[in-house]
Design a protein around this motif. Structure first.
Motif, PDB file in Angstrom:
ATOM      1  N   LEU A 119      23.745  43.346  38.428  1.00 25.47           N
ATOM      2  CA  LEU A 119      23.938  44.780  38.593  1.00 25.47           C
ATOM      3  C   LEU A 119      23.078  45.588  37.622  1.00 25.47           C
ATOM      4  O   LEU A 119      22.725  46.726  37.908  1.00 25.47           O
ATOM      5  CB  LEU A 119      25.414  45.131  38.376  1.00 25.47           C
ATOM      6  N   GLY A 120      22.774  45.013  36.498  1.00 22.85           N
ATOM      7  CA  GLY A 120      21.969  45.729  35.511  1.00 22.85           C
ATOM      8  C   GLY A 120      21.894  44.936  34.215  1.00 22.85           C
ATOM      9  O   GLY A 120      22.419  43.820  34.097  1.00 22.85           O
ATOM     10  N   ALA A 121      21.211  45.497  33.265  1.00 20.33           N
ATOM     11  CA  ALA A 121      21.033  44.858  31.964  1.00 20.33           C
ATOM     12  C   ALA A 121      21.302  45.883  30.871  1.00 20.33           C
ATOM     13  O   ALA A 121      21.097  47.089  31.049  1.00 20.33           O
ATOM     14  CB  ALA A 121      19.623  44.289  31.813  1.00 20.33           C
ATOM     15  N   VAL A 122      21.793  45.386  29.759  1.00 25.01           N
ATOM     16  CA  VAL A 122      22.031  46.197  28.579  1.00 25.01           C
ATOM     17  C   VAL A 122      21.290  45.551  27.416  1.00 25.01           C
ATOM     18  O   VAL A 122      21.364  44.335  27.218  1.00 25.01           O
ATOM     19  CB  VAL A 122      23.535  46.321  28.260  1.00 25.01           C
ATOM     20  N   GLY A 138      30.624  32.069  41.330  1.00 27.48           N
ATOM     21  CA  GLY A 138      31.509  33.192  41.611  1.00 27.48           C
ATOM     22  C   GLY A 138      30.784  34.245  42.406  1.00 27.48           C
ATOM     23  O   GLY A 138      29.617  34.113  42.773  1.00 27.48           O
ATOM     24  N   THR A 139      31.523  35.332  42.702  1.00 25.14           N
ATOM     25  CA  THR A 139      30.965  36.435  43.473  1.00 25.14           C
ATOM     26  C   THR A 139      30.953  37.729  42.686  1.00 25.14           C
ATOM     27  O   THR A 139      30.689  38.789  43.241  1.00 25.14           O
ATOM     28  CB  THR A 139      31.790  36.642  44.751  1.00 25.14           C
ATOM     29  N   ALA A 140      31.260  37.650  41.386  1.00 27.31           N
ATOM     30  CA  ALA A 140      31.284  38.869  40.582  1.00 27.31           C
ATOM     31  C   ALA A 140      29.860  39.329  40.298  1.00 27.31           C
ATOM     32  O   ALA A 140      28.908  38.545  40.295  1.00 27.31           O
ATOM     33  CB  ALA A 140      32.037  38.623  39.268  1.00 27.31           C
ATOM     34  N   GLY A 141      29.721  40.623  40.061  1.00 28.25           N
ATOM     35  CA  GLY A 141      28.435  41.146  39.641  1.00 28.25           C
ATOM     36  C   GLY A 141      28.140  40.739  38.202  1.00 28.25           C
ATOM     37  O   GLY A 141      29.050  40.484  37.396  1.00 28.25           O
ATOM     38  N   VAL A 142      26.877  40.672  37.881  1.00 28.51           N
ATOM     39  CA  VAL A 142      26.455  40.185  36.565  1.00 28.51           C
ATOM     40  C   VAL A 142      25.864  41.336  35.772  1.00 28.51           C
ATOM     41  O   VAL A 142      25.061  42.126  36.284  1.00 28.51           O
ATOM     42  CB  VAL A 142      25.435  39.042  36.699  1.00 28.51           C
ATOM     43  N   LEU A 143      26.287  41.401  34.523  1.00 26.75           N
ATOM     44  CA  LEU A 143      25.673  42.312  33.548  1.00 26.75           C
ATOM     45  C   LEU A 143      25.041  41.439  32.464  1.00 26.75           C
ATOM     46  O   LEU A 143      25.737  40.706  31.756  1.00 26.75           O
ATOM     47  CB  LEU A 143      26.721  43.243  32.941  1.00 26.75           C
ATOM     48  N   LEU A 164      30.801  39.754  35.421  1.00 27.27           N
ATOM     49  CA  LEU A 164      30.468  38.595  34.588  1.00 27.27           C
ATOM     50  C   LEU A 164      29.380  39.036  33.615  1.00 27.27           C
ATOM     51  O   LEU A 164      28.284  39.405  34.025  1.00 27.27           O
ATOM     52  CB  LEU A 164      29.960  37.430  35.454  1.00 27.27           C
ATOM     53  N   ILE A 165      29.705  39.010  32.340  1.00 29.25           N
ATOM     54  CA  ILE A 165      28.746  39.409  31.313  1.00 29.25           C
ATOM     55  C   ILE A 165      28.097  38.151  30.749  1.00 29.25           C
ATOM     56  O   ILE A 165      28.784  37.271  30.215  1.00 29.25           O
ATOM     57  CB  ILE A 165      29.437  40.207  30.185  1.00 29.25           C
TER      58      ILE A 165
END
Length: 447
Positions: free
Chosen positions: A416-419, A383-388, A335-336
């Motif tokens: 999960l991380g950041a951009v 939801g259960t998706a990882g987040v960016l 999930l972005i």
């Protein structure tokens, strides 16, 4: 910048990155200074000095200085020069001051050296004439009174001298009581005699106290007096330039938005995986005035080199997707999140989707825009998706980043991380556009 000491390199950076805006402020300041010169610039100044003979009290000198700028004197000077203005209007152009030695200095201002010199000389001459006229009206009574005072003082001196002689003869008797009394009386008479002589000298000097003389013609000024038109114009330009620099420094000092990867990662509670280049505002449609003054992007963002080309940027997208990893079934569910209104972050998110689809990566990607408002927690889809998390560098403060992390935790997502999207001047000068025209927030299950 908020906690950094302001040093000369920082000031130089402001001037280098905002020189067009500062130059515009300097031009505006020069215009303000030029306009103020019509009010503040005195023009040309000439001085004339008038000597008041005889002993004068300080209050008397101040009175004479006020007489010099009276409406009567200035009316006569205006009529003699043919100026056609009233004396009250000339009071703004003529000032007086009292100098040592019983000298009254008259300062006249004019729009030319000749005008200033003529006005100063004429006012000085009219001042002497008017003061002499005032003294002449009471000259007879003053002379008669002074003569009577002189005669009375001379008689007092004669009587005192005779009395001193008589007492001197009495003192010759020795140290008797009468001798002591005589010496005491003699001392008192001597004091009275000295006072009478002083009064007589003052009366003699008062007869010439009304004499006044102009100490020569005034000197013609060779240049305008400060502050001149040029000084006010340059001063206004420099003042507005400095104020502009201070305004940029003050705004940066009060800005609490984190601008380093470590600070942003600490606020989100996740590592910063990469910084992706996007076209700077000067490469995109912006308001013409911001582009004209070079105010397209914050001046205190760190300078970073741009990617060489689109291929180099594609490598960064693939590396980020590879670092995120996949679930046990080999599918990356992602999930972005991008803040609403953040065009740079939205562009990077769309490029992630395009890269995943183009490389046939087994990934389920959902792009969601969240409303980040100060004082309120944003809403993140469940939801259960990882987040960016994708945000533009320096666009959010620490509290807003923390609110994004808390919203993800409430929705059951793991960040999960950041951009970071950072603005640079890309090669080619155009923004990247995803090949697909469909809405990216509807792209789920892309493979």
């Amino acid at each position: 910048m908020s906690d950094e000491t302001i040093r000369l390199p920082i000031v130089a950076k402001v001037v280098r990155r905002r020189w067009r805006a500062l130059l515009l402020l300097a031009v505006v300041g020069a215009g303000v200074g030029a306009g103020a010169s019509a009010v503040l610039s005195p023009g040309y100044e000439a001085q004339a000095s008038v000597l008041l003979q005889g002993p004068r009290q300080p209050d008397e000198l101040l009175t004479q200085a006020q007489v010099a700028t009276s409406s009567v004197v200035l009316d006569r000077a205006s009529a003699a020069l043919g100026l056609g203005v009233r004396g009250t209007d000339l009071q703004k152009s003529v000032t007086t001051s009292v100098a040592q030695g019983n000298v009254v200095t008259l300062t006249a201002r004019g729009d030319s050296p000749e005008h200033a010199q003529q006005l100063a000389d004429q006012v000085a001459g009219e001042f002497v004439k008017y003061s002499t006229q005032l003294l002449g009206n009471s000259a007879d009574q003053a002379a008669q009174l002074a003569q009577q005072q002189k005669e009375a003082l001379r008689q007092q001196i004669t009587q005192t001298n005779q009395r001193i002689l008589d007492l001197s003869k009495a003192v010759a008797n020795g140290d008797t009581v009468e001798g002591v009394q005589a010496r005491t009386a003699l001392q008192g008479l001597r004091t009275a005699l000295e006072q009478a002589v002083n009064n007589l000298n003052a009366a003699d000097a008062a007869t010439g106290a009304g004499n006044m003389v102009v100490l020569g013609p005034s000197e013609r000024p060779s240049s305008p007096s400060a502050p001149t038109f040029l000084q006010l114009t340059l001063g206004g330009a420099v003042l507005f330039f400095i104020l502009g620099v201070l305004a940029y420094l003050f705004r940066a000092r009060t800005d609490r938005r984190p601008r380093s990867e470590s600070e942003i990662g600490s606020a989100l509670g996740a590592p910063v995986l990469a910084s992706i280049d996007v076209a700077a505002a000067s490469d995109a449609p912006v308001k013409w005035w911001r582009k004209a003054v070079g105010n397209e992007r914050p001046w205190n963002l760190p300078e970073v080199p741009a990617s060489a080309d689109d291929a180099a940027r594609e490598v960064r997208y693939r590396r980020v997707l590879a670092r995120l990893g996949a679930d046990r079934d080999g599918v990356l569910r992602l999930l972005i999140l991008t803040p609403r209104g953040d065009a740079g972050a939205r562009e990077v998110a769309e490029q992630f989707v395009s890269t995943a689809r183009g490389d046939r990566i087994r990934v389920e990607v959902t792009v969601a825009e969240i409303e980040v408002v100060p004082g309120a927690q944003p809403i993140v889809p469940d939801g259960t998706a990882g987040v960016l998390v994708v945000v533009s560098l320096g666009s959010r403060n620490a509290w807003e980043l923390v609110s994004i992390a808390e919203a993800c935790a409430d929705a059951g997502h793991e960040i999960l991380g950041a951009v970071l999207a950072r603005e640079v001047h890309l090669a080619g000068g155009t923004r990247q556009k995803p090949p697909a025209k469909e809405r990216t927030d509807e792209l789920a299950g892309a493979r």
